[in-house]
Design a protein around this motif. Structure first.
Motif, short mmCIF file in Angstrom:
data_model
loop_
_atom_site.label_atom_id
_atom_site.label_comp_id
_atom_site.label_asym_id
_atom_site.label_seq_id
_atom_site.Cartn_x
_atom_site.Cartn_y
_atom_site.Cartn_z
N MET A 56 0.82 -1.21 0.00
CA MET A 56 0.00 0.00 0.00
C MET A 56 0.86 1.26 0.00
N LEU A 57 2.01 1.21 0.67
CA LEU A 57 2.92 2.35 0.67
C LEU A 57 3.46 2.60 -0.74
N LEU A 58 3.93 1.55 -1.42
CA LEU A 58 4.46 1.72 -2.77
C LEU A 58 3.37 2.14 -3.75
N ASN A 59 2.18 1.61 -3.57
CA ASN A 59 1.05 1.98 -4.42
C ASN A 59 0.80 3.49 -4.33
N GLU A 60 0.91 4.03 -3.12
CA GLU A 60 0.68 5.46 -2.91
C GLU A 60 1.80 6.30 -3.50
N VAL A 61 3.06 5.90 -3.25
CA VAL A 61 4.20 6.68 -3.73
C VAL A 61 4.26 6.69 -5.26
N LEU A 62 3.87 5.58 -5.89
CA LEU A 62 3.86 5.50 -7.35
C LEU A 62 2.66 6.21 -7.97
N GLY A 63 1.76 6.71 -7.13
CA GLY A 63 0.60 7.43 -7.64
C GLY A 63 -0.47 6.54 -8.24
N LEU A 64 -0.56 5.31 -7.78
CA LEU A 64 -1.55 4.35 -8.28
C LEU A 64 -2.73 4.27 -7.32
N ASP A 65 -3.81 3.67 -7.77
CA ASP A 65 -5.01 3.62 -6.93
C ASP A 65 -5.62 2.22 -6.85
N ALA A 66 -4.78 1.20 -6.88
CA ALA A 66 -5.27 -0.18 -6.82
C ALA A 66 -5.84 -0.48 -5.45
N ALA A 67 -6.83 -1.35 -5.42
CA ALA A 67 -7.44 -1.78 -4.16
C ALA A 67 -6.46 -2.68 -3.40
N PRO A 68 -6.48 -2.65 -2.05
CA PRO A 68 -5.53 -3.44 -1.27
C PRO A 68 -5.56 -4.93 -1.58
N ASP A 69 -6.75 -5.51 -1.80
CA ASP A 69 -6.83 -6.94 -2.05
C ASP A 69 -6.44 -7.30 -3.48
N ASP A 70 -6.42 -6.34 -4.40
CA ASP A 70 -5.87 -6.59 -5.72
C ASP A 70 -4.35 -6.48 -5.69
N LEU A 71 -3.86 -5.52 -4.94
CA LEU A 71 -2.41 -5.36 -4.80
C LEU A 71 -1.78 -6.61 -4.22
N THR A 72 -2.42 -7.20 -3.23
CA THR A 72 -1.88 -8.37 -2.54
C THR A 72 -3.00 -9.39 -2.32
N PRO A 73 -3.21 -10.29 -3.28
CA PRO A 73 -4.30 -11.27 -3.16
C PRO A 73 -4.07 -12.33 -2.09
N VAL A 74 -2.80 -12.58 -1.74
CA VAL A 74 -2.48 -13.63 -0.76
C VAL A 74 -1.72 -13.01 0.41
N ILE A 75 -2.27 -13.14 1.60
CA ILE A 75 -1.64 -12.65 2.82
C ILE A 75 -1.23 -13.84 3.67
N ILE A 76 0.05 -13.88 4.06
CA ILE A 76 0.57 -14.96 4.91
C ILE A 76 1.09 -14.33 6.20
#
Length: 351
Positions: A56-76
């Motif tokens: 989510m940090l990189l998504n913000e710095v790169l100026g993108l607006d992807a949803a959190p669960d699309d950015l990272t579909p698998v959480i371990i």
């Protein structure tokens, strides 16, 4: 559309900042850049949707607006009890679906790995090699100096990936090792058809931490000097010697926090007079009023912890080695370091 997977030989090697620096550089060249981190280990919930904190940090710095669960579909999660070791659902299908969604209308898609390339996510079938094969990605490998550079791991991954390995980026290399890396390791890897994309020199600021966060990570408390709790700590030294020897050693490491027993008032005062950025007192011993008063006058935060000196020193090593990029000044510095050395022309031509 081209996809690049950024993996590493070990955890905390510098994948995130490599992805960020590469993304910003490609955007500057006019390319439409997409980003995702298929497997995450730092779960955070935003509007009831679980994502990965780093992603989510990189998504913000790169100026993108992807949803959190699309950015990272698998959480371990790192907590074993919270981790479902039994594979449930089709994790790879979820990753592919998210990748296809996020890569629409993009020129380049950056896919950032999690943990070690060969291992993280293996129990769910979403380790680095599996994702690279599934999505047809090229790979940039990051290897961080840890007493040495892990060239055997690089060779093993090259053997596994073949020509889909674009090259390796060596990170956090100290000055004393730089010449050997350039004159011995780079030519050797070149003979093995492994391109070295750059060598990033060590910069203490990137592993630095604020005194307030350090107190929390050490499970301690700031008992004086609270007004300066945001001071930055780049390294540490241990005060377990005679005062005369300690003073000589201390002068060489002025930007280091000093770890010293709570009963060593003599060394505590030497560190305070020497303008150390932070004093860490072990053994759960409250310092003298003289030390507390002097720390307030000098603006030096004093952290009191329960553990012994050896335990605190080992914890400090782990904390500094795994310190994340959170402050803007560190992000900017790291991006500059990467862009100064990475062979972006080669990467563009290879793609």
């Amino acid at each position: 559309m081209t996809g690049i997977y950024i993996g590493s030989t070990n955890a905390f090697a510098g994948k995130n900042i490599t992805a960020l620096a590469l993304g910003l550089a490609l955007q500057k060249q006019g390319l439409r850049v997409g980003y995702m981190k298929p497997v995450g280990a730092l779960p955070v919930t935003v509007d009831e949707v679980v994502g990965d904190e780093d992603a989510m940090l990189l998504n913000e710095v790169l100026g993108l607006d992807a949803a959190p669960d699309d950015l990272t579909p698998v959480i371990i999660p790192r907590n074993l009890r919270a981790t479902r070791l039994i594979k449930t659902g089709d994790c790879m299908h979820n990753i592919r679906t998210a990748y296809e969604k996020l890569s629409r209308d993009k020129d380049v898609m950056l896919v950032c790995g999690s943990g070690a390339f060969l291992h993280r996510g293996k129990h769910r079938g979403v380790d680095g090699p599996a994702i690279v094969r599934e999505l047809g990605l090229k790979t940039i490998l990051v290897d961080r100096f840890d007493n040495t550079l892990h060239y055997d791991a690089v060779l093993s991954i090259r053997e596994l990936l073949g020509d889909s390995l674009l090259g390796v980026l060596f990170n956090d290399v100290p000055e004393l090792f730089m010449r050997d890396a350039e004159e011995i390791l780079v030519p050797y890897l070149d003979e093995q058809n492994i391109k070295v994309l750059g060598i990033i020199p060590r910069d203490p600021l990137l592993n630095a931490i604020k005194a307030s966060e350090l107190a929390w990570r050490l499970q301690g408390k700031i008992i004086s000097g609270n007004a300066q709790s945001q001071r930055i700590i780049e390294d540490f030294l241990i005060g377990t010697m005679q005062v005369e020897n300690f003073m000589t050693h201390f002068r060489r490491q002025r930007n280091s926090a000093t770890i010293v027993g709570g009963d060593r008032t003599d060394l505590q005062l030497v560190a305070l007079e020497g303008e150390c950025p932070c004093l860490i007192l072990t053994g759960n011993i409250t310092p003298s009023e003289l030390v507390r008063a002097r720390s307030e006058q000098k603006g030096v935060p004093v952290i009191q912890v329960k553990d012994d000196t050896y335990t605190v020193a080992k914890n400090m090593e782990t904390i500094l080695a795994s310190q994340k990029l959170r402050e803007l000044v560190k992000i900017e510095r790291a991006a500059t370091l990467v862009n100064n050395v990475i062979d972006l022309t080669y990467i563009r031509s290879a793609l």
